[in-house]
Design an enzyme around this catalytic site. Structure first.
Site, PDB file in Angstrom:
ATOM      1  CB  CYS A 125      22.247  20.934 -65.252  1.00 21.47           C
ATOM      2  SG  CYS A 125      23.481  21.157 -64.501  1.00 21.47           S
ATOM      3  CG  HIS A 263      24.079  22.662 -68.740  1.00 26.39           C
ATOM      4  ND1 HIS A 263      24.178  23.533 -67.488  1.00 26.39           N
ATOM      5  CD2 HIS A 263      24.696  21.922 -67.947  1.00 26.39           C
ATOM      6  CE1 HIS A 263      24.697  23.035 -66.294  1.00 26.39           C
ATOM      7  NE2 HIS A 263      25.143  21.687 -67.222  1.00 26.39           N
ATOM      8  CG  ASN A 293      26.750  22.635 -63.654  1.00 21.81           C
ATOM      9  OD1 ASN A 293      25.747  23.558 -63.665  1.00 21.81           O
ATOM     10  ND2 ASN A 293      26.550  21.254 -63.615  1.00 21.81           N
TER      11      ASN A 293
END
Length: 339
Positions: A125, A263, A293
């Site tokens: 990520c 994020h 996500n």
């Protein structure tokens, strides 16, 4: 703390964001659809993650297909041809296949004949942050004028359909940024990076340590595994410090930062990080409720959605943490051509 992250960064040639692109697969997967066969509920998912739905790529699409669509959009917005690119960087933890290179696949599909292909493959990520940082340094070469950075993931392919811990979190998406030269005083002003090896979030099998085998397929260790508490502690413990650090290095007081782009892992993590920074959560764009996500693409999804509001001279802080743990933050001062 990584000692290298304590160094005051500087770029000889200023590098900024020229354009952005985004591709979200059309298929929407709601919590109601996803929880069939899982021991969880829509209420639990919303309360713990803030996610109501996410998008999954069609079965005939791969990560590179999403990446190419986002990259083409960014090229159109920049008004340049693929042949003008000097490098193509693709950040992903869900490559089309172990070999050949996903970045090479994307480069060829775009027709970026002169570009060097680079894969940023295991920053998860945080991949978008690291790819942007690497790209900015490539542009210190006077022979380079434009670099394409893509964050793309089909996270839905990497999660166990039987695992309620990971299955509900991830969606598929791709975002792209064209970086290029900007005047002095604009572009990437500062960065902060850090890492701390942990196996709390990872894919245990499928590599050289535990190659694919019947045993691996049986224990399902080729899928993403995650210790939720560990991930929470890492994100809420590392990101506030990193954001403060990059703002200090850029000599921009936190309250004067115009855009915080974080994020999109979990709405509760976003809220906790901003509370520690004493910044209202309302100042942070949120799309985790709609997209889930999206891993390497995540930071680019919020950047793309916010760019319509970014004005000449605005300061942006981008920050993310990925499995590993690997984290980082970037501070840009945006330049609008012709100003």
């Amino acid at each position: 703390m990584n000692p290298k992250s304590l160094r005051q960064p500087s770029l000889t040639r200023p590098v900024g964001i020229v354009s952005v692109g985004l591709h979200i697969p059309p298929r929407v997967v709601t919590n109601a659809e996803l929880i069939e066969g899982l021991d969880t509920t829509d209420e639990w998912i919303r309360a713990r993650t803030g996610i109501a739905e996410r998008h999954f790529a069609d079965s005939d699409s791969a990560t590179s297909d999403l990446a190419v669509a986002a990259a083409r959009q960014a090229l159109d917005a920049a008004g340049i041809a693929a042949s003008d690119l000097d490098a193509v960087l693709v950040a992903t933890f869900s490559p089309d296949q172990p070999l050949p290179s996903t970045a090479l696949t994307v480069k060829q599909a775009l027709g970026a004949d002169h570009a060097l292909p680079f894969d940023i493959a295991q920053a998860a990520c945080a991949g978008g942050i690291y790819a942007l940082l690497v790209a900015a340094h490539l542009l210190q070469n006077p022979a380079f004028s434009h670099v394409m950075v893509v964050g793309a993931d089909c996270g839905s392919r990497m999660t166990d359909p039987q695992d309620r811990t990971t299955r509900v979190f991830f969606g598929d998406a791709a975002g792209a940024v064209v970086l290029g030269g900007v005047p002095e005083g604009f572009g990437l002003l500062a960065w902060d990076t850090g890492d701390d090896l942990s196996h709390a979030v990872g894919i245990p099998a499928g590599g050289s340590r535990r190659p694919f085998s019947e045993a691996v397929l049986h224990d399902r260790s080729h899928y993403l595994q995650m210790n939720g508490k560990g991930a929470w502690n890492a994100a809420t413990g590392r990101l506030p410090h990193s954001i403060r650090e990059v703002a200090a290095r850029a000599a921009v007081p936190l309250h004067e930062v115009d855009h915080f782009l974080l994020h999109q892992a979990n709405i509760n993590i976003l809220a906790d990080v901003m509370k520690q920074l004493d910044i209202p959560i309302e100042r942070v764009p949120v799309n985790v409720d709609r997209l889930g996500n999206t891993a390497s693409a995540s930071i680019f999804t919020v950047l793309h959605e916010r760019m319509a509001e970014v004005e000449h001279g605005d300061h942006l802080i981008l920050s993310a943490i990925g499995a590993g743990y690997i984290w980082g933050s970037l501070c840009f001062r945006h330049y609008v051509g012709g100003k």
